[in-house]
Scaffold this active site. Structure first.
Site, PDB file in Angstrom:
ATOM      1  N   GLN A  62       0.853  -1.198   0.000  1.00 24.98           N
ATOM      2  CA  GLN A  62       0.000   0.000   0.000  1.00 24.98           C
ATOM      3  C   GLN A  62       0.884   1.242   0.000  1.00 24.98           C
ATOM      4  OE1 GLN A  62      -3.285  -0.289   3.064  1.00 24.98           O
ATOM      5  NE2 GLN A  62      -2.027  -2.002   3.687  1.00 24.98           N
ATOM      6  N   HIS A  88      -1.302   1.486  -4.462  1.00 25.91           N
ATOM      7  CA  HIS A  88      -1.725   2.896  -4.369  1.00 25.91           C
ATOM      8  C   HIS A  88      -0.822   3.855  -5.141  1.00 25.91           C
ATOM      9  CE1 HIS A  88      -3.936   1.790  -0.364  1.00 25.91           C
ATOM     10  NE2 HIS A  88      -4.591   1.408  -1.435  1.00 25.91           N
ATOM     11  N   GLY A 140       2.634  -4.223   9.076  1.00 24.48           N
ATOM     12  CA  GLY A 140       2.568  -2.775   9.286  1.00 24.48           C
ATOM     13  C   GLY A 140       1.377  -2.081   8.682  1.00 24.48           C
ATOM     14  N   SER A 172      -2.702  -0.827   9.510  1.00 23.06           N
ATOM     15  CA  SER A 172      -3.714  -0.674  10.556  1.00 23.06           C
ATOM     16  C   SER A 172      -5.022  -1.342  10.153  1.00 23.06           C
ATOM     17  CB  SER A 172      -3.961   0.812  10.835  1.00 23.06           C
ATOM     18  OG  SER A 172      -4.478   1.426   9.676  1.00 23.06           O
ATOM     19  N   ASN A 197       2.984  -6.571  13.627  1.00 16.70           N
ATOM     20  CA  ASN A 197       2.584  -5.211  13.993  1.00 16.70           C
ATOM     21  C   ASN A 197       2.784  -5.064  15.513  1.00 16.70           C
ATOM     22  OD1 ASN A 197       1.048  -2.777  14.496  1.00 16.70           O
ATOM     23  ND2 ASN A 197      -0.113  -3.169  12.623  1.00 16.70           N
TER      24      ASN A 197
HETATM   25  P1  NAD Z   1      -1.512   3.281   8.868  1.00 16.98           P
HETATM   26  O1  NAD Z   1      -0.734   4.532   9.080  1.00 16.98           O
HETATM   27  O2  NAD Z   1      -2.980   3.336   8.915  1.00 16.98           O
HETATM   28  O3  NAD Z   1      -1.041   2.200   9.970  1.00 16.98           O
HETATM   29  C1  NAD Z   1       0.302   1.866  10.187  1.00 16.98           C
HETATM   30  C2  NAD Z   1       0.364   0.579  10.980  1.00 16.98           C
HETATM   31  O4  NAD Z   1       1.720   0.207  11.110  1.00 16.98           O
HETATM   32  C3  NAD Z   1      -0.209   0.677  12.397  1.00 16.98           C
HETATM   33  O5  NAD Z   1      -1.079  -0.409  12.638  1.00 16.98           O
HETATM   34  C4  NAD Z   1       1.040   0.593  13.294  1.00 16.98           C
HETATM   35  O6  NAD Z   1       0.781  -0.048  14.534  1.00 16.98           O
HETATM   36  C5  NAD Z   1       1.964  -0.228  12.428  1.00 16.98           C
HETATM   37  N1  NAD Z   1       3.387  -0.027  12.698  1.00 16.98           N
HETATM   38  C6  NAD Z   1       4.025   1.096  13.146  1.00 16.98           C
HETATM   39  N2  NAD Z   1       5.341   0.888  13.258  1.00 16.98           N
HETATM   40  C7  NAD Z   1       5.563  -0.389  12.854  1.00 16.98           C
HETATM   41  C8  NAD Z   1       6.711  -1.211  12.729  1.00 16.98           C
HETATM   42  N3  NAD Z   1       7.914  -0.727  13.024  1.00 16.98           N
HETATM   43  N4  NAD Z   1       6.574  -2.471  12.281  1.00 16.98           N
HETATM   44  C9  NAD Z   1       5.357  -2.985  11.972  1.00 16.98           C
HETATM   45  N5  NAD Z   1       4.222  -2.258  12.060  1.00 16.98           N
HETATM   46  C10 NAD Z   1       4.326  -0.979  12.494  1.00 16.98           C
HETATM   47  O7  NAD Z   1      -0.981   2.643   7.502  1.00 16.98           O
HETATM   48  P2  NAD Z   1      -1.717   1.778   6.377  1.00 16.98           P
HETATM   49  O8  NAD Z   1      -2.527   0.696   7.008  1.00 16.98           O
HETATM   50  O9  NAD Z   1      -0.653   1.424   5.404  1.00 16.98           O
HETATM   51  O10 NAD Z   1      -2.752   2.769   5.685  1.00 16.98           O
HETATM   52  C11 NAD Z   1      -2.367   4.074   5.324  1.00 16.98           C
HETATM   53  C12 NAD Z   1      -2.521   4.435   3.847  1.00 16.98           C
HETATM   54  O11 NAD Z   1      -1.636   5.535   3.651  1.00 16.98           O
HETATM   55  C13 NAD Z   1      -2.038   3.402   2.883  1.00 16.98           C
HETATM   56  O12 NAD Z   1      -2.973   3.360   1.879  1.00 16.98           O
HETATM   57  C14 NAD Z   1      -0.708   3.910   2.313  1.00 16.98           C
HETATM   58  O13 NAD Z   1      -0.767   3.970   0.904  1.00 16.98           O
HETATM   59  C15 NAD Z   1      -0.604   5.334   2.740  1.00 16.98           C
HETATM   60  N6  NAD Z   1       0.691   5.696   3.391  1.00 16.98           N
HETATM   61  C16 NAD Z   1       1.864   5.306   2.823  1.00 16.98           C
HETATM   62  C17 NAD Z   1       3.068   5.619   3.427  1.00 16.98           C
HETATM   63  C18 NAD Z   1       4.331   5.147   2.780  1.00 16.98           C
HETATM   64  O14 NAD Z   1       4.384   5.003   1.559  1.00 16.98           O
HETATM   65  N7  NAD Z   1       5.392   4.893   3.563  1.00 16.98           N
HETATM   66  C19 NAD Z   1       3.093   6.344   4.623  1.00 16.98           C
HETATM   67  C20 NAD Z   1       1.876   6.762   5.181  1.00 16.98           C
HETATM   68  C21 NAD Z   1       0.682   6.405   4.549  1.00 16.98           C
END
Ligand code: NAD
Ligand code: ZN
Length: 246
Positions: free
Chosen positions: A101, A119, A187, A189, A213
């Site tokens: 994602q 995405h 990772g 939510s 997670n």
């Molecule tokens: P989210 O922000 O909703 O949730 C992040 C999850 O990761 C949480 O459940 C948290 O507990 C967990 N987490 C935090 N640190 C961690 C670690 N070190 N190891 C394992 N898990 C860990 O993210 P989502 O569910 O991906 O949804 C958000 C949407 O936003 C997605 O569609 C994504 O495309 C986008 N997004 C992308 C990025 C990126 O490209 N890095 C960053 C932010 C959001």
């Protein structure tokens, strides 16, 4: 190194088709804020209020400022041991597919090849009117950027909240998830509907499912096993134990 569950290791020993679904959490240890973590806010806006087409039409410059800031963070970030472990999985299992994602490009930079970016990718932009698409090679461009072909505004090539997924991409994901022996969820939510639905498809079809997670997510209670902890630690541990048994 944390010793892993015996059933999990047994499943991994014989698995042929493995699929991983990753979310923002796998990149947290590379310094990229998640959407729903404490650093997820920007100028007091929620991500959902910025990553949508209405917000872009109302104020393209504001949305581009947010993307420009995120692009700079993603460009400076380095893949962490979790991303590297994901890339290594391709040589451990006969078939390994990664569905992410994330838009940060870190899985590509870590060397993953068999990857679906559900995405989009933050470094790609496209024209809002014609078919022009480009890769932003630097974070230093005038806002909003304009199409060199038709002079319309460019937008990030990202699937925003409320937008429709490419049906062909979804069908391909469903097919590989239905055939999966193991599903790794890392990772996420579990608040974005389609990735959750895809994960559930594999679980329903009988895949042994592992959620990594540090927190409980909406998927943690639906999986075979929840490994509570950080992906940059657990995934390399898993790789080490897998290379011993496979
Ligand atoms: P989210 O922000 O909703 O949730 C992040 C999850 O990761 C949480 O459940 C948290 O507990 C967990 N987490 C935090 N640190 C961690 C670690 N070190 N190891 C394992 N898990 C860990 O993210 P989502 O569910 O991906 O949804 C958000 C949407 O936003 C997605 O569609 C994504 O495309 C986008 N997004 C992308 C990025 C990126 O490209 N890095 C960053 C932010 C959001
Ligand atoms: Zn154009």
């Amino acid at each position: 190194m944390q010793a892993l569950d015996e059933i999990l290791l047994e499943k991994c020993k014989t698995a042929k088709r493995v699929v991983a679904i990753t979310g923002a959490g796998i990149s947290a240890e590379s310094g990229i804020p998640t959407f729903r973590g404490k650093d997820g806010y920007w100028k007091n806006y929620r991500a959902e209020d910025l990553a949508n087409n209405q917000a872009f039409e109302n104020n393209p410059k504001l949305i581009w400022e947010w993307y420009q800031m995120r692009m700079a963070i993603c460009r400076k970030a380095e893949p962490n041991p979790g991303h590297l472990a994901m890339a290594e999985m391709e040589s451990i299992f006969p078939e390994f597919h990664l569905i992410t994602q994330n838009v940060d490009n870190l899985h590509n930079r870590a060397g993953s090849k068999n990857i679906t970016e559900l995405h989009g990718n933050i470094f790609t932009s496209r024209c809002t009117k014609c078919t022009f698409k480009t890769i932003q090679e630097s974070d230093n461009f005038t806002l909003p950027p304009l199409c060199p072909k038709c002079n319309s505004i460019l937008r990030p090539h990202i699937l925003w909240f409320g937008e429709t997924y490419d049906i062909k991409v979804l069908e391909k994901c469903r097919e590989i998830l239905n055939a999966a022996d193991i599903l790794l969820i890392v990772g996420t939510s579990g608040q974005v509907t389609v990735p959750v639905y895809l994960a559930e498809e594999a679980i329903r079809a009988g895949a042994y499912s592992i959620d990594i997670n540090p927190e409980k997510s909406s998927l943690s209670q639906k999986v075979s096993i929840h490994l509570r902890g950080y992906s940059a630690k657990i995934l390399p541990d898993l790789i080490m134990q897998l290379t011993e048994i496979r």
